[in-house]
Structures are given as C-alpha cells and as structure tokens.
Design a protein around this motif. Structure first.
Motif, PDB file in Angstrom:
ATOM      1  N   SER A  44      13.850   1.479  -7.542  1.00 46.48           N
ATOM      2  CA  SER A  44      13.902   0.338  -8.424  1.00 46.48           C
ATOM      3  C   SER A  44      13.123  -0.969  -8.132  1.00 46.48           C
ATOM      4  N   GLN A  45      13.396  -1.365  -6.681  1.00 45.88           N
ATOM      5  CA  GLN A  45      12.694  -2.506  -6.399  1.00 45.88           C
ATOM      6  C   GLN A  45      11.255  -2.600  -6.353  1.00 45.88           C
ATOM      7  N   TYR A  46      10.649  -1.331  -5.660  1.00 43.21           N
ATOM      8  CA  TYR A  46       9.223  -1.422  -5.289  1.00 43.21           C
ATOM      9  C   TYR A  46       8.308  -0.681  -6.134  1.00 43.21           C
ATOM     10  N   LEU A  47       8.836   0.468  -7.072  1.00 40.10           N
ATOM     11  CA  LEU A  47       7.925   0.916  -7.911  1.00 40.10           C
ATOM     12  C   LEU A  47       8.077   0.335  -9.363  1.00 40.10           C
ATOM     13  N   GLU A  48       6.949  -0.006  -9.932  1.00 39.10           N
ATOM     14  CA  GLU A  48       6.882  -0.575 -11.214  1.00 39.10           C
ATOM     15  C   GLU A  48       7.427   0.391 -12.469  1.00 39.10           C
ATOM     16  N   ASP A  49       8.081  -0.058 -13.277  1.00 36.10           N
ATOM     17  CA  ASP A  49       8.737   0.746 -14.291  1.00 36.10           C
ATOM     18  C   ASP A  49       9.349   1.850 -13.831  1.00 36.10           C
ATOM     19  N   TYR A  50       9.959   1.889 -12.633  1.00 36.92           N
ATOM     20  CA  TYR A  50      11.164   2.795 -12.467  1.00 36.92           C
ATOM     21  C   TYR A  50      12.367   2.770 -13.320  1.00 36.92           C
ATOM     22  N   ASP A  51      12.733   1.620 -13.632  1.00 31.42           N
ATOM     23  CA  ASP A  51      14.079   1.524 -14.378  1.00 31.42           C
ATOM     24  C   ASP A  51      13.739   1.985 -15.710  1.00 31.42           C
ATOM     25  N   THR A  52      12.523   2.053 -16.289  1.00 34.39           N
ATOM     26  CA  THR A  52      12.287   2.462 -17.610  1.00 34.39           C
ATOM     27  C   THR A  52      11.752   4.000 -17.762  1.00 34.39           C
ATOM     28  N   ASP A  53      11.041   4.432 -16.635  1.00 35.49           N
ATOM     29  CA  ASP A  53      10.460   5.707 -16.681  1.00 35.49           C
ATOM     30  C   ASP A  53      10.566   6.161 -15.349  1.00 35.49           C
ATOM     31  N   SER A  54      11.544   6.738 -14.662  1.00 31.40           N
ATOM     32  CA  SER A  54      11.787   6.833 -13.167  1.00 31.40           C
ATOM     33  C   SER A  54      10.890   8.182 -12.841  1.00 31.40           C
ATOM     34  N   ILE A  55      10.727   9.284 -13.304  1.00 36.70           N
ATOM     35  CA  ILE A  55       9.861  10.363 -13.116  1.00 36.70           C
ATOM     36  C   ILE A  55       8.448   9.892 -13.124  1.00 36.70           C
ATOM     37  N   GLN A  56       7.957   9.010 -14.180  1.00 38.03           N
ATOM     38  CA  GLN A  56       6.447   8.871 -14.128  1.00 38.03           C
ATOM     39  C   GLN A  56       6.255   7.831 -13.143  1.00 38.03           C
ATOM     40  N   ALA A  57       7.217   6.903 -12.823  1.00 36.64           N
ATOM     41  CA  ALA A  57       6.840   5.917 -11.717  1.00 36.64           C
ATOM     42  C   ALA A  57       6.562   6.408 -10.220  1.00 36.64           C
ATOM     43  N   ILE A  58       7.585   7.567 -10.225  1.00 40.98           N
ATOM     44  CA  ILE A  58       7.442   8.214  -8.961  1.00 40.98           C
ATOM     45  C   ILE A  58       6.289   9.097  -8.914  1.00 40.98           C
ATOM     46  N   SER A  59       5.732   9.816  -9.917  1.00 41.25           N
ATOM     47  CA  SER A  59       4.837  10.552  -9.827  1.00 41.25           C
ATOM     48  C   SER A  59       3.510   9.810  -9.675  1.00 41.25           C
ATOM     49  N   TYR A  60       3.320   8.436 -10.503  1.00 39.78           N
ATOM     50  CA  TYR A  60       2.187   7.930 -10.378  1.00 39.78           C
ATOM     51  C   TYR A  60       1.989   7.321  -8.799  1.00 39.78           C
ATOM     52  N   GLN A  61       3.200   6.794  -8.049  1.00 37.87           N
ATOM     53  CA  GLN A  61       2.931   6.674  -6.505  1.00 37.87           C
ATOM     54  C   GLN A  61       2.579   7.863  -5.786  1.00 37.87           C
ATOM     55  N   MET A  62       3.036   8.810  -5.967  1.00 40.67           N
ATOM     56  CA  MET A  62       2.719  10.001  -5.427  1.00 40.67           C
ATOM     57  C   MET A  62       1.175  10.465  -5.484  1.00 40.67           C
ATOM     58  N   THR A  63       0.587  10.336  -6.836  1.00 44.37           N
ATOM     59  CA  THR A  63      -0.577  10.768  -7.238  1.00 44.37           C
ATOM     60  C   THR A  63      -1.638   9.777  -6.548  1.00 44.37           C
ATOM     61  N   ASN A  64      -1.246   8.299  -6.695  1.00 48.45           N
ATOM     62  CA  ASN A  64      -2.342   7.547  -6.206  1.00 48.45           C
ATOM     63  C   ASN A  64      -1.932   7.020  -4.767  1.00 48.45           C
ATOM     64  N   GLY A  65      -0.893   7.149  -4.325  1.00 49.34           N
ATOM     65  CA  GLY A  65      -0.440   6.448  -2.807  1.00 49.34           C
ATOM     66  C   GLY A  65      -0.427   5.111  -2.818  1.00 49.34           C
ATOM     67  N   LYS A  66      -0.239   4.318  -1.847  1.00 43.48           N
ATOM     68  CA  LYS A  66      -0.074   2.914  -1.526  1.00 43.48           C
ATOM     69  C   LYS A  66       0.154   2.407  -0.473  1.00 43.48           C
ATOM     70  N   ASN A  67      -0.674   1.663   0.227  1.00 40.38           N
ATOM     71  CA  ASN A  67      -0.580   1.167   1.464  1.00 40.38           C
ATOM     72  C   ASN A  67      -0.392   2.350   2.558  1.00 40.38           C
ATOM     73  N   ALA A  68       0.724   2.722   3.360  1.00 41.65           N
ATOM     74  CA  ALA A  68       0.610   3.653   4.399  1.00 41.65           C
ATOM     75  C   ALA A  68       1.071   5.079   3.537  1.00 41.65           C
ATOM     76  N   MET A  69       1.148   5.122   2.266  1.00 41.77           N
ATOM     77  CA  MET A  69       1.730   6.463   1.540  1.00 41.77           C
ATOM     78  C   MET A  69       0.237   6.856   1.228  1.00 41.77           C
ATOM     79  N   PRO A  70      -0.040   8.071   1.451  1.00 43.58           N
ATOM     80  CA  PRO A  70      -1.113   8.851   1.106  1.00 43.58           C
ATOM     81  C   PRO A  70      -1.214   9.051  -0.454  1.00 43.58           C
TER      82      PRO A  70
END
Length: 108
Positions: free
Chosen positions: A56-82
C-alpha cells in the motif's frame, strides 16, 4: 485446476475477467520470486516486503486496484526488482499478482 475469483473488497460482485488460477500463481511465484521474497519478505530491502502495509505504501494505486498495481510492478520492475515482461506471460503475471494479493490480505 483450481480457479479463484479475485474481486475488490466491498463491491460484492463477481467479474469473470478476474478469475485467475491462484495455485498456478503460487507455483510461478515459488520458481521466480521466492528467492528474494520468501514468505512475503524482501531479502534486499526489508521494508519493501510483500506485506499489505508495504504494498500500500510503495505501489502506486495499490489501494484502488491492487492486482493491477502488483502486475505493473512485476511487468516493469523497479530499482533492484527485475522486469518480468520478457520472462512471464501477461496471464502468468496476473496469476502471480493474484497470489501475492491473496497472501498479503491473509498476512503471509
């Protein structure tokens, strides 16, 4: 195959587009994510775990569209996450996102 429906809490409706195979998401998570996120943690940056409060703190839009927020992070990565867009299909990413969401809601 076990299918689980993921819907945003509080709306009380079933959307067939959100029917995802969470058991497959768990397998994919184990094979691709657990080395860094075992038990919902984060071996590189402990505060950026997969627990609900951190998501909720680190993913944009987690509180409004959780699945999409997690999917976006996984798809695109960020910092140390590929980024996984070239390794996993869109369906596989959604299944992992549904698994992570479920685990976060249950407190890992």
């Amino acid at each position: 195959m076990t299918l689980c429906a993921i819907a945003q809490f509080g709306f009380g409706f079933f959307n067939p587009a959100l029917a995802l195979d969470i058991s497959n998401g768990a397998k994919i998570f184990t094979n691709n994510c657990a080395s860094c996120h075992i038990g919902g943690g984060n071996i590189l940056i402990s505060g950026k775990s997969l627990r609900k409060e951190a998501l909720s703190q680190y993913l944009e839009d987690y509180d409004t569209d959780s699945i999409q927020a997690i999917s976006y992070q996984m798809t695109n990565g960020k910092n140390a996450m590929p980024a996984f867009k070239n390794k996993l299909s869109e369906q596989e990413i959604l299944e992992v996102a549904a698994f992570v969401f479920q685990q976060a809601e249950q407190g890992w």
